[in-house]
Design a protein around this motif. Structure first.
Motif, PDB file in Angstrom:
ATOM      1  N   GLN A 113     141.827 -42.059 -16.851  1.00  0.00           N
ATOM      2  CA  GLN A 113     141.378 -41.518 -18.142  1.00  0.00           C
ATOM      3  C   GLN A 113     139.943 -41.055 -18.066  1.00  0.00           C
ATOM      4  O   GLN A 113     139.569 -39.978 -18.556  1.00  0.00           O
TER       5      GLN A 113
ATOM      6  N   ALA B 262     139.866 -37.925 -16.112  1.00  0.00           N
ATOM      7  CA  ALA B 262     140.379 -36.829 -16.922  1.00  0.00           C
ATOM      8  C   ALA B 262     139.359 -36.438 -17.993  1.00  0.00           C
ATOM      9  O   ALA B 262     139.112 -35.236 -18.243  1.00  0.00           O
ATOM     10  N   ALA B 263     138.763 -37.533 -18.550  1.00  0.00           N
ATOM     11  CA  ALA B 263     137.778 -37.217 -19.604  1.00  0.00           C
ATOM     12  C   ALA B 263     136.624 -36.427 -19.035  1.00  0.00           C
ATOM     13  O   ALA B 263     136.146 -35.449 -19.638  1.00  0.00           O
TER      14      ALA B 263
ATOM     15  N   MET C 102     136.713 -34.539 -16.340  1.00  0.00           N
ATOM     16  CA  MET C 102     137.148 -33.187 -16.088  1.00  0.00           C
ATOM     17  C   MET C 102     137.178 -32.385 -17.382  1.00  0.00           C
ATOM     18  O   MET C 102     136.696 -31.249 -17.449  1.00  0.00           O
ATOM     19  N   ASN C 103     137.776 -33.029 -18.369  1.00  0.00           N
ATOM     20  CA  ASN C 103     137.884 -32.317 -19.648  1.00  0.00           C
ATOM     21  C   ASN C 103     136.522 -31.929 -20.177  1.00  0.00           C
ATOM     22  O   ASN C 103     136.307 -30.804 -20.643  1.00  0.00           O
ATOM     23  N   SER C 104     135.607 -32.922 -20.061  1.00  0.00           N
ATOM     24  CA  SER C 104     134.270 -32.618 -20.605  1.00  0.00           C
ATOM     25  C   SER C 104     133.631 -31.494 -19.835  1.00  0.00           C
ATOM     26  O   SER C 104     133.018 -30.573 -20.401  1.00  0.00           O
TER      27      SER C 104
ATOM     28  N   ASN D  69     135.174 -29.177 -18.093  1.00  0.00           N
ATOM     29  CA  ASN D  69     135.833 -27.912 -18.446  1.00  0.00           C
ATOM     30  C   ASN D  69     135.372 -27.423 -19.806  1.00  0.00           C
ATOM     31  O   ASN D  69     135.082 -26.231 -19.996  1.00  0.00           O
ATOM     32  N   GLU D  70     135.295 -28.378 -20.711  1.00  0.00           N
ATOM     33  CA  GLU D  70     134.864 -28.000 -22.060  1.00  0.00           C
ATOM     34  C   GLU D  70     133.487 -27.398 -22.040  1.00  0.00           C
ATOM     35  O   GLU D  70     133.193 -26.365 -22.667  1.00  0.00           O
TER      36      GLU D  70
ATOM     37  N   SER E 178     133.649 -24.050 -20.511  1.00  0.00           N
ATOM     38  CA  SER E 178     134.228 -23.051 -21.419  1.00  0.00           C
ATOM     39  C   SER E 178     133.294 -22.775 -22.588  1.00  0.00           C
ATOM     40  O   SER E 178     133.120 -21.633 -23.001  1.00  0.00           O
TER      41      SER E 178
ATOM     42  N   LYS F  30     143.643 -20.564 -18.971  1.00  0.00           N
ATOM     43  CA  LYS F  30     144.721 -21.337 -18.328  1.00  0.00           C
ATOM     44  C   LYS F  30     145.597 -20.490 -17.452  1.00  0.00           C
ATOM     45  O   LYS F  30     146.156 -20.967 -16.481  1.00  0.00           O
TER      46      LYS F  30
END
Lengths: 298, 612
Positions: free
Chosen positions: B201, B204-205, B207-209, B211-212, B215, B289
């Protein structure tokens, strides 16, 4: 030592062939055959002649039988002498068997002792033993013995049991070693043709110097005539148990081994027939007889 | 008999019953004590013999006879005496007595017989009872035996029961222990799973952060640009902008606007250049994506400038030594423009370096591979990087984007080489799964699978052919369009790497048995030149050797950390560059300008060499 034992045995088992003949004067229903018997030398006449009596009683009526007595050539035989002594004294030079005449009547009260039962013989025998021990040990040994030991001695003699007798008798043959022998030697010297019944005196086995006395010493002391002086021929025969021991035989040994069961050394002596004066044929006869005796062994 | 022996002595000796009497000793003391004893013994024996022995038997026999005769006489006398008194009466009395006796004997005999019979009966009864007793005893014994047997059985069964019980107890114990352990393990497993989930998690978090952020940054940038673009005046300029090193070749004016505007925005996925498509392209900018679309444009890459090296310089010294990666470095490549270097290795990222002023400067990191990088290639335009990876895929990046644009999956095992083909939009990959795959980049799909006989370790592409080197010591030449094996060239050993010269005439192969082979492709005879050197050892199954851009030199790294440079025409070793590397060199690359050589090794080190 083995010799000593053999000597004792030979002494004990010595036998004399005897022919008992009933006196002709006795009243018999029929003729009585003579009865032959080997008499033990060391025993007493009345002890061993029951068979003789039975034999002769068969031919006699009961009312004619009184006390039995024996005689040889006119001489009543004293039953309280050992048989061997009687033979040696009276008939040693005669032809065997010894012929004894049996009488049932006319008991010679003056010459013989009565012998109603065996207990008389036992009493006589025990008194002889005690007398001998009195001489040897001051009676200490025999008094230390118990009644059954005395009985054993008597039973040994009566039943002819050598071992039973000598089991007890050897005590009487012991002496303290420092003494070297008995106190005095119990002996009796019997003379044929003599008024005295026997010679019995005190005699020590060891001389005061410590030497052992011999038979010769004893005879010299007690019966000097028996011993010839040097150079003279022998005149007397000195016999114990039918043999003539050498004069140098120690007395102590003789007393231990050649005594009779009553512990006495009975010595018989008589004049040799030669010197009596029988010459010519008689002496030759006696010579040949004696020679025959010695050589008649098959 | 003792008497017999003694007789002999007596007859010899002078002793015995000597009529002359006892012998006087002549000397007296001369005789021993034994003489008189012997004499006495002899005398006794002699006496016994004569007096006792002779008469013994005689008297015995006489007495016996006497007894017999007396007995006979007695009987006779007895019988004689009886008849004289009253004979007759006695006879009749006797007869009467006789008959009476007979009667009594008869009665007694009868009684005896009766008694005997009774005895027999009693004996029979006794036997019967004995027999019955024996029977009973037998039965009793039998009962005892069965009793004993039963007892034994009972004991055995009890024993077995006991054993079973103990086993059962033991098993119960074990089961309980196993249960507790199971519970513990479950708890631990639960914890571990929780931890893993937590970590995942977190990753992933992150990575997400990231990526966010990216972006958002891109959005913000775009917004800003849009705002500035919207605000700024648009001046239509027909002249083409000067080509920068970063931009693609100047195409038609359609592209210009976007190229100038988007010069700084090349980091983004490129939008198509034509104006009617601005909106769609803008829209597509926000569509992150989607992969696979608009990877490349038709107009791009048709022609690209190809650099030519005039002369390569033999490196002499190390300009820069650094630990380039976290873990061992497997591949290094200069791009078609000299300044950019890409290195990749076991740490799963590709790092881009710029060679400036004699040193390597880190420019960017491209990640996205899940396992180590085996081979890197720049595309001819220098804008894209293709990498082959251990994770059975080949990845394509655009230089300005650290996230891979394309992932080509399909191989079954690690991809050992990935190259841009001579055909446009085509990529060739060789893999350890004994296949070579051709991929179409526009569709991002595998268009062809070529089975080869052996593990393909390296690939190069020329205009018409694909050349692959294999572990079975063969180099295979494939026709590009027909993709069939045209030629098989033998190699000295396991082929670890291939390199084409810039004019596509020479093929260099590096073999496991420490030999470099240069083959002239255009000559029919295909003669080869072998290059060996003392001390040069091929360090691994994927050691890379290169031809210098001008084709004069060959460079390879050895297992001992020394770079070897040969002269291609003279076949001699030109130079050795030791001591900078501490472990086996995995790859070297020569810059297009010929100035620099970079060697990388398994211990993360990269060395920049030059001749200055």
């Amino acid at each position: 030592m083995a010799d000593d034992k053999d000597v004792l045995r030979d002494v004990w088992f010595g036998r004399i062939p005897t022919c008992f003949t009933l006196n002709q004067d006795e009243v018999t229903e029929r003729e009585a055959e003579p009865y032959y018997l080997l008499l033990p030398r060391v025993s007493y006449l009345t002890l061993v002649t029951d068979k003789v009596k039975k034999h002769f009683l068969k031919v006699m009526k009961a009312e004619d039988v009184e006390e039995m007595w024996f005689e040889y050539e006119g001489t009543p035989l004293k039953w309280h002498y050992p048989i061997g002594v009687l033979f040696d004294l009276h008939a040693s030079n005669t032809v065997l068997p010894w012929s004894i005449t049996v009488h049932f009547k006319n008991f010679p009260d003056r010459d013989l002792l009565h012998c109603p039962s065996n207990s008389v013989i036992e009493a006589h025998f025990m008194s002889s033993i005690k007398e001998a021990d009195a001489l040897k040990h001051k009676s200490q040994v025999v008094n230390d013995m118990q009644k059954k030991d005395h009985k054993q001695l008597w039973m040994g003699l009566q039943n002819d049991k050598f071992d039973q007798f000598w089991a007890m008798n050897r005590k009487l043959m012991e002496y303290p070693t420092e003494e070297g022998g008995f106190r005095y030697i119990p002996f009796r010297i019997y003379q044929a043709m003599s008024d005295r019944p026997f010679i019995q005196k005190l005699f020590r086995p060891i001389s005061p110097e410590g030497n052992a006395h011999t038979l010769g010493n004893l005879l010299k002391e007690m019966y000097p005539t028996a011993i010839p002086n040097d150079g003279e021929p022998k005149r007397y025969q000195v016999v114990i148990h039918g043999i003539e021991p050498l004069l140098e035989t120690p007395l102590q040994w003789l007393s231990e081994h050649l005594s009779h069961p009553d512990n006495f050394l009975h010595i018989s002596s008589w004049i040799t027939q030669e010197t009596v004066g029988l010459n010519g044929g008689n002496s030759e006869l006696t010579d040949s007889l004696m020679r025959g005796r010695s050589e008649s062994c098959p | 008999m003792a008497a017999v022996t003694s007789r002999r002595i007596t007859t010899d000796s002078a002793g015995g019953s000597d009529p002359r009497g006892p012998v006087l000793p002549p000397g007296g003391s001369g005789r021993s004590a034994e003489t008189w004893k012997r004499h006495i013994v002899r005398q006794l024996k002699h006496r016994d013999l004569s007096q006792h022995a002779m008469f013994q038997d005689l008297i015995r026999f006489y007495t016996q006879l006497l007894e017999k005769t007396s007995l006979a006489k007695g009987i006779l006398s007895c019988s004689l005496r009886r008849p004289s008194p009253d004979s007759s009466s006695s006879i009749s009395a006797l007869l009467h007595q006789n008959s009476q006796l007979k009667k009594t004997t008869g009665e007694l005999a009868y009684q005896v017989v009766e008694l005997q019979q009774q005895i027999k009966i009693k004996e029979c009864v006794l036997e019967e009872q004995h027999a019955r007793l024996a029977e009973e005893e037998c039965r009793l014994a039998g009962a005892f035996d069965s009793h004993r047997e039963l007892q034994e059985r009972v004991e055995r069964v009890q024993g077995k029961n006991g054993v079973l019980k103990t086993e059962y107890d033991a098993l119960l114990e074990r089961q309980r222990g196993a249960e507790t352990r199971l519970r513990e393990e479950k708890v631990r497993g639960g914890h571990l799973v929780e931890d893993m989930i937590h970590l995942k998690q977190q990753a992933a978090a992150r990575m997400n952060s990231r990526n966010e952020r990216r972006s958002r940054a891109r959005e913000a940038n775009l917004q800003k640009e849009l705002q500035t673009a919207a605000r700024s005046k648009v001046t239509i300029d027909s002249s083409s902008s000067a080509p920068t090193s970063r931009s693609t070749s100047p195409k038609n004016e359609n592209q210009d606007q976007e190229s100038t505007e988007q010069r700084h925005t090349r980091l983004f996925r490129s939008a198509s250049a034509t104006s009617p498509r601005i909106l769609s392209s803008i829209r597509e900018l926000f569509d992150r994506k989607r992969r696979g679309h608009s990877v490349c444009s038709l107009e791009e890459d048709l022609t690209c400038p190809v650099g030519i090296c005039l002369s390569a310089r033999v490196p002499a010294r190390a300009l820069h030594v650094l630990d380039a990666h976290e873990q061992g470095i497997n591949a290094v490549r200069f791009s078609s423009s000299s300044d950019l270097l890409a290195t990749g290795g076991t740490d799963r990222v590709i790092k881009l370096w710029e060679v400036r002023a004699g040193s390597l400067t880190h420019r960017a990191t491209l990640d996205g591979s899940t396992e180590g990088i085996t081979c890197i290639e720049f595309d001819p335009t220098g804008l894209r990087i293709l990498a082959a990876s251990y994770d059975k895929s080949a990845l394509l990046w655009r230089l300005d984007d650290s996230v891979p644009k394309l992932t080509l999956t399909g191989h079954i095992r690690k991809v050992t080489a990935a190259r841009f083909s001579s055909l446009p939009h085509q990529v060739v990959t060789g893999s350890a799964d004994r296949t070579i795959r051709l991929w179409d980049l526009q569709r991002a799909a595998c268009v062809q699978v070529v089975e080869v006989a052996s593990y393909c370790s390296d690939l190069v592409c020329s205009e018409n052919c694909i050349i692959s080197g294999h572990f079975d010591s063969k180099i295979r030449v494939w026709d590009t369009r027909a993709v069939s094996c045209v030629q098989e060239l033998p190699a000295q050993g396991k082929v670890t790497s291939l390199d084409l010269s810039a004019d596509h005439r020479q093929l260099l192969s590096c073999c496991r048995d420490d030999c470099l082979q240069l083959v002239d492709l255009r000559r029919r005879s295909n003669d080869r030149m072998c290059f060996r050197a003392e001390g040069f050892k091929c360090g691994s199954d994927s050691t890379k050797a290169v031809i210098s851009p001008d084709g004069c030199f060959l460079a390879a790294g050895s297992a001992d950390g020394t770079v070897y440079v040969w002269n291609a025409s003279t076949n001699n070793l030109e130079t050795r560059l030791p001591d900078k590397h501490s472990s086996s060199i995995s790859a070297v690359s020569w810059s297009l300008s010929g100035e620099y050589v970079v060697s990388v090794d398994k211990s993360r080190r990269a060395v920049l060499w030059s001749d200055i």
